[in-house]
Design a protein around this motif. Structure first.
Motif, PDB file in Angstrom:
ATOM      1  N   TYR A 157       0.838  -1.203   0.000  1.00 14.16           N
ATOM      2  CA  TYR A 157       0.000   0.000   0.000  1.00 14.16           C
ATOM      3  C   TYR A 157       0.873   1.253   0.000  1.00 14.16           C
ATOM      4  N   VAL A 190      -4.449  -1.613  -5.401  1.00 15.79           N
ATOM      5  CA  VAL A 190      -4.098  -1.900  -4.005  1.00 15.79           C
ATOM      6  C   VAL A 190      -5.286  -1.629  -3.091  1.00 15.79           C
ATOM      7  N   GLN A 191      -6.000  -0.544  -3.342  1.00 19.37           N
ATOM      8  CA  GLN A 191      -7.184  -0.245  -2.529  1.00 19.37           C
ATOM      9  C   GLN A 191      -8.207  -1.382  -2.627  1.00 19.37           C
ATOM     10  N   VAL A 201      -6.915  -4.219  -0.521  1.00 25.74           N
ATOM     11  CA  VAL A 201      -7.145  -3.942   0.901  1.00 25.74           C
ATOM     12  C   VAL A 201      -8.581  -4.292   1.267  1.00 25.74           C
TER      13      VAL A 201
END
Length: 601
Positions: free
Chosen positions: A77, A100-101, A104
């Protein structure tokens, strides 16, 4: 026609002025490999579901797997976010950040079973686990912190749904960030040298310090023309973000979003309320300072854009970045040789991204993860304010460095509540250093003026923001629509109350809420003010050159989350449950206000 002074492209910035992200991943290929590995680990983690009640060893295995996953996820991140921040217009890194979000959110959804399953373990069973597996003692403070909020954790299904929707629920803040940093186009203005410069949030701050009234006025009016044009869009994003906070607080059985936010750091709401009450009690001091500013500037009308220019005329102190580095090292020597050595490492090892470039995220921050350097993003200008920003962010980064060096991963971070204390202590040390080393009365007046402006911006302004933040959450909770007109009207009146009758409450300032990124955090800004109050006490203790007090301060930097924030600060020498520390800060403000009044006659 004069040549427009524009920001450089990222590729035009000297390498030594950029951060070295190869210390995170050697290149984007290495990032992708780690990304894929983390994604697989998130899938694999579901195998531990249903095992927490099977015994101490199984519980320990699942816990360590969770922490390992989070540790690696943080690293990918950080790399993606910092690559994106260095040029938010670069589509490659926009896509990397979005990816990446999403990861997550997916990982959070797959991990969501853990907390409800943990909370299903009775205190008696956990006590038996500690006895059966001694290694669990290393995680006991962490487990206690997780289980103290039992009443506010939802079912496994509900937690999974919320975790899976985290990227969707972050849309409002993401839209604001892209709009504010990449898509808003600001006009060209003229600086005091007669140069045409492209306006940006960073350039705007410098222009407001200009000694030329027409420069300040043009920058102020043209900046807010842009935000006013998009105020309805920005009201929509902010209102959606507030609704997210209120929705989550209600779902988790909190009385308010403020209580929900503060509870994460074990901070009672009375700390927040005491701040607002104490600052309002001391508003006459701010009004007195504003009146002094009007008198010294000898202006018929004092406007909001006149509150940042130095009272002593042309800035008496300007610094190149190289000069600022040396002054930083001198100002922080009181913290000891090891502290200074780590600051030197930050400069030498390219932990700092220094100058502004096209598309770069505005402002400044300290970032990184447990397994990366504590990086700093700046948008450097050769001003005293930027020297203070450098010292401020180094306070954060050294806090992170000591915490990560001294604590295991599970305690290798610190709460937001104590974060601003280290940075503001550094600012206080720099102020004292300048007052002691600059003997010219004009320079002393300039430094005092800067300190008072800093206090105004950190204590008064951030508490003003805190009042506004609480109000917009209260309005939404009462189902009152948060329109641009409603928010601007309230903010305009709030601004008038804070700054008093000596300043013209310009109509443009009503839209200031539209450009403040901190409103997209979660009851964050009040901690700047509480942090400044605590830093006043701590910096005074450090300047006494008492080894025991210096050690107590460094122990605070090393504590991480190994204890509750209020407990950590009490050991460092500050009781933040009492308003005394705030009153001490206002005493220093008044003392330095008197000194400035005397120096300026």
């Amino acid at each position: 026609m004069a040549k427009v002074k524009r920001l450089p492209q990222r590729t035009e910035v000297a390498q030594e002025l950029t951060w070295d992200l190869s210390q995170v991943f050697s290149d984007d290929v290495a990032f992708e490999e780690s990304f894929d590995a983390v994604k697989q680990k998130a899938l694999d983690f579901t195998a531990y579901k249903g095992t927490l009640a099977n015994g101490a060893k199984q519980f320990l295995t699942a816990l360590e797997a969770l922490l390992a996953l989070e540790r690696e996820l943080e690293k990918v991140y950080v790399y993606a976010s910092m690559k994106n921040d260095q040029d938010t217009s670069e589509t490659k890194y926009q896509a990397m950040m979005a990816k990446v979000q999403k990861l997550v959110a997916e990982a959070s959804a797959k991990n969501a079973w853990f907390q409800p399953e943990l909370l299903a373990l009775t205190p008696a069973k956990l006590a038996a686990y500690y006895e059966a597996e001694p290694k669990l003692a290393e995680y006991q403070t962490l487990i206690t912190n997780w289980t103290r909020l039992r009443a506010h954790v939802l079912s496994e299904t509900e937690e999974a749904l919320l975790a899976g929707a985290s990227d969707i629920l972050s849309t409002a803040s993401n839209v604001f960030e892209v709009l504010n940093n990449a898509d808003l186009k600001f006009p060209v203005v003229t600086n005091e040298k007669g140069e045409a410069v492209e306006l940006s949030n960073g350039v705007y701050g410098t222009l407001l310090e200009s000694t030329a009234p027409e420069v300040r006025k043009e920058a102020f009016e043209k900046l807010y023309q842009v935000y006013h044009q998009f105020r309805h869009t920005l009201a929509t994003t902010l209102a959606a973000h507030v609704r997210k906070h209120n929705f989550s607080a209600k779902l988790r059985h909190y009385s308010s979003a403020k209580e929900a936010s503060l509870a994460q750091n074990e901070i009672p709401v009375t700390v927040y309320d005491t701040l607002v009450t104490t600052v309002n009690k001391n508003l006459p001091l701010l009004h007195r300072y504003v009146a002094l500013r009007k008198k010294i500037l000898a202006t018929k009308e004092l406007h909001m854009y006149d509150l940042y220019t130095p009272l002593t005329g042309e800035p008496a102190l300007t610094f190149t970045y190289e000069q600022a580095k040396q002054m930083t090292l001198e100002a922080l020597r009181v913290l000891g040789p090891d502290y200074v050595a780590q600051v030197e490492k930050a400069f030498d090892k390219r932990w700092i991204d220094v100058v502004a470039n096209t598309g770069k995220r505005s402002g400044a921050y300290s970032g990184g993860s447990y397994d990366t350097p504590p990086y700093i993003l700046l948008n450097w200008q050769d001003t005293l304010d930027n020297l203070f920003t450098l010292v401020h962010e180094l306070g954060h980064s050294m806090h992170s460095y000591y915490t990560r060096t001294e604590q295991p991963y599970q305690y290798g971070d610190y709460s937001i509540f104590v974060a601003e204390i280290a940075s503001t202590t550094n600012e206080n040390l720099l102020t004292q250093y300048l007052l002691e080393t600059q003997t010219d009365p004009n320079i002393q007046a300039y430094v005092l003026n800067h300190y008072l402006d800093g206090f105004k911006g950190t204590v008064y302004r951030q508490t003003q923001f805190a009042e506004f933040e609480e109000w917009i959450h209260q309005q939404d909770a009462a189902q009152v629509p948060l329109t641009a007109e409603a928010m601007s009207s309230y903010y305009h009146a709030l601004n008038a109350r804070y700054y008093g009758p000596a300043v013209v409450n310009d109509e443009q300032i009503a839209d200031e809420w539209a450009r403040i990124p901190h409103f997209y955090y979660n009851f964050y800004v009040y901690q700047y003010a509480t942090g400044f109050g605590a830093a006043t006490t701590l910096s005074k203790r450090l300047l006494e050159n008492d080894p025991a007090k210096t050690k107590a301060y460094l122990d605070y930097l090393k504590a991480g989350s190994s204890a509750a924030p209020l407990e950590v600060m009490k050991k460092a020498g500050v009781d933040m449950t009492d308003s005394v520390y705030l009153e001490k800060a206002f005493t220093v403000f008044e003392k330095r206000l008197v000194e400035l009044e005397q120096l300026l006659g």
